[in-house]
Design a protein around this motif. Structure first.
Motif, mmCIF file in Angstrom:
data_model
loop_
_atom_site.group_PDB
_atom_site.id
_atom_site.type_symbol
_atom_site.label_atom_id
_atom_site.label_comp_id
_atom_site.label_asym_id
_atom_site.label_seq_id
_atom_site.Cartn_x
_atom_site.Cartn_y
_atom_site.Cartn_z
ATOM 1 N N VAL A 182 -50.280 1.293 -16.515
ATOM 2 C CA VAL A 182 -50.761 2.488 -15.814
ATOM 3 C C VAL A 182 -51.819 2.110 -14.773
ATOM 4 O O VAL A 182 -51.869 2.675 -13.675
ATOM 5 N N LEU A 183 -52.658 1.119 -15.115
ATOM 6 C CA LEU A 183 -53.756 0.725 -14.237
ATOM 7 C C LEU A 183 -53.336 -0.289 -13.172
ATOM 8 O O LEU A 183 -54.158 -0.696 -12.343
ATOM 9 N N GLY A 184 -52.065 -0.696 -13.221
ATOM 10 C CA GLY A 184 -51.589 -1.658 -12.242
ATOM 11 C C GLY A 184 -52.154 -3.051 -12.430
ATOM 12 O O GLY A 184 -52.316 -3.808 -11.470
ATOM 13 N N ALA B 291 -61.058 5.313 -17.043
ATOM 14 C CA ALA B 291 -59.714 4.910 -16.629
ATOM 15 C C ALA B 291 -58.829 4.660 -17.836
ATOM 16 O O ALA B 291 -57.655 5.052 -17.854
ATOM 17 N N VAL B 292 -59.379 4.010 -18.860
ATOM 18 C CA VAL B 292 -58.613 3.728 -20.077
ATOM 19 C C VAL B 292 -58.242 5.014 -20.791
ATOM 20 O O VAL B 292 -57.100 5.201 -21.239
ATOM 21 N N ASN B 293 -59.192 5.955 -20.863
ATOM 22 C CA ASN B 293 -58.945 7.244 -21.498
ATOM 23 C C ASN B 293 -57.829 8.013 -20.786
ATOM 24 O O ASN B 293 -56.902 8.544 -21.418
ATOM 25 N N ILE C 125 -55.015 7.120 -11.419
ATOM 26 C CA ILE C 125 -55.767 6.596 -12.560
ATOM 27 C C ILE C 125 -56.221 5.167 -12.282
ATOM 28 O O ILE C 125 -57.351 4.782 -12.599
ATOM 29 N N ALA C 126 -55.364 4.378 -11.640
ATOM 30 C CA ALA C 126 -55.718 3.002 -11.299
ATOM 31 C C ALA C 126 -56.952 2.957 -10.389
ATOM 32 O O ALA C 126 -57.750 2.016 -10.442
#
Length: 328
Positions: free
Chosen positions: A114-116, A285-287, A64-65
């Motif tokens: 989650v996105l680092g 990415a946010v979703n 996801i990141a």
């Protein structure tokens, strides 16, 4: 009346202090109104009001990141724009008067996990949220923003809560709000430019068509102003986000919620969403990050922590149907 510090002990206590001041008390009593470490949320749990939040965290997900635009990944921060920190339990200052806490920054922090990335919070006034997103100054808005068809022309959305409005009146008012006829002839406070304002305007139009008196709508932008007006009897009701209205009612013990309603009105379910500038490449990415935290349970822990379990969504949607545009 001027407040001695930006939020005094907390934003909640500031509102409570002003309510007492209208009855002959003093803002000097604020420190006695809010516990040093916690306060009671609408569901009866005790929430942490200190700067040491011990936020719920979740691991980075590399797949996801990788969806994050390269510029943001290289920077290493997610610039989050939020409100000025005066609407507990959504977004407000801790009792150090400078640390942003609440359900909105908690969820934004999970997404950054989650996105680092490291979440960087930027509290601004409501209108400047959108100015900052338009200019690219901020990456994403987490500030109780409702999806509307008009906003979808300029922004992308990833939903994360239901939009529920609360009607708050002085305790013992003896009346309930279930629909338009219940506000006929009443004096109601609301913030301008909000979906609750649109709801009240449409209800007034319906009442006039049915031969009823319209409500007298008063406009306030600050919680201290509308709660002072409510406690002094200058308004009958304040309508705003149900989380903040419920939190205030429990905190002061002097008001109550006399009705709730979908922020989308009778025909559309209102939904709160993370908001990005349209087509800037971040919303996917946010979703996916939101669906990750919904699935792993950390999202539910955050909502429970702030007493907002009833606003949970089963999945994050990309650009769902929003509130309709006003009729010309």
């Amino acid at each position: 009346m001027s407040l001695p510090r930006r939020a005094l002990v907390t934003a909640v206590a500031a509102a409570a202090a002003l309510t007492l001041a209208a009855c002959g008390g003093s803002s000097d009593a604020t420190a006695e109104l809010a516990p040093a470490k916690g306060s009671t949320a609408p569901n009866g749990i005790t929430v942490n009001l200190t700067p040491n939040q011990n936020r719920v965290t979740t691991p980075k997900v590399d797949a996801i990141a990788a969806l994050v635009p390269e510029e943001i990944r290289k920077r290493g921060t997610l610039t989050v724009v939020d409100s000025l920190g005066t609407t507990p339990p959504l977004d407000f200052y801790a009792n150090d008067d400078k640390t942003i806490i609440g359900v909105e920054p908690d969820i934004a922090s999970l997404i950054a996990n989650v996105l680092g990335l490291k979440a960087e919070f930027n509290p601004v006034s409501w209108e400047n949220i959108f100015v900052g997103l338009d200019s690219g100054k901020y990456d994403v808005g987490f500030s109780n923003i409702t999806v509307t068809e008009a906003r979808k022309e300029k922004y992308d959305f990833a939903t994360y809560r239901l939009d529920i409005l609360g009607f708050e009146a002085r305790k013992g008012s003896g009346w309930k709000i279930t629909g338009p006829k219940d506000i006929a002839g009443r004096t109601i406070a609301v913030s301008s430019g909000t979906n609750q304002e649109k709801l009240l305007v449409s209800w007034n139009e319906e009442n006039v068509k049915n031969g009823l008196k319209p409500a007298d709508i008063k406009y306030y932008q600050n919680s201290s102003d509308y709660y002072l007006a409510l406690s002094s009897g200058r308004i009958d009701i304040y309508v705003g986000p149900n989380p903040s209205a419920s939190f205030h009612a429990v905190q002061t013990g002097e008001t109550e919620i006399i009705g709730t309603y979908s922020g989308g009105g009778a025909n559309v379910v209102g939904k709160i969403a993370a908001t990005t500038k349209k087509d800037n490449g971040l919303v996917k990415a946010v979703n996916e990050a939101l669906n990750e935290v919904i699935g792993n349970g950390s999202y539910g822990q955050v909502l429970k922590r702030w007493g907002l379990d009833n606003e949970a969504v089963p999945t994050s949607e990309l650009n769902p149907e929003g509130l309709p545009k006003p009729k010309p």
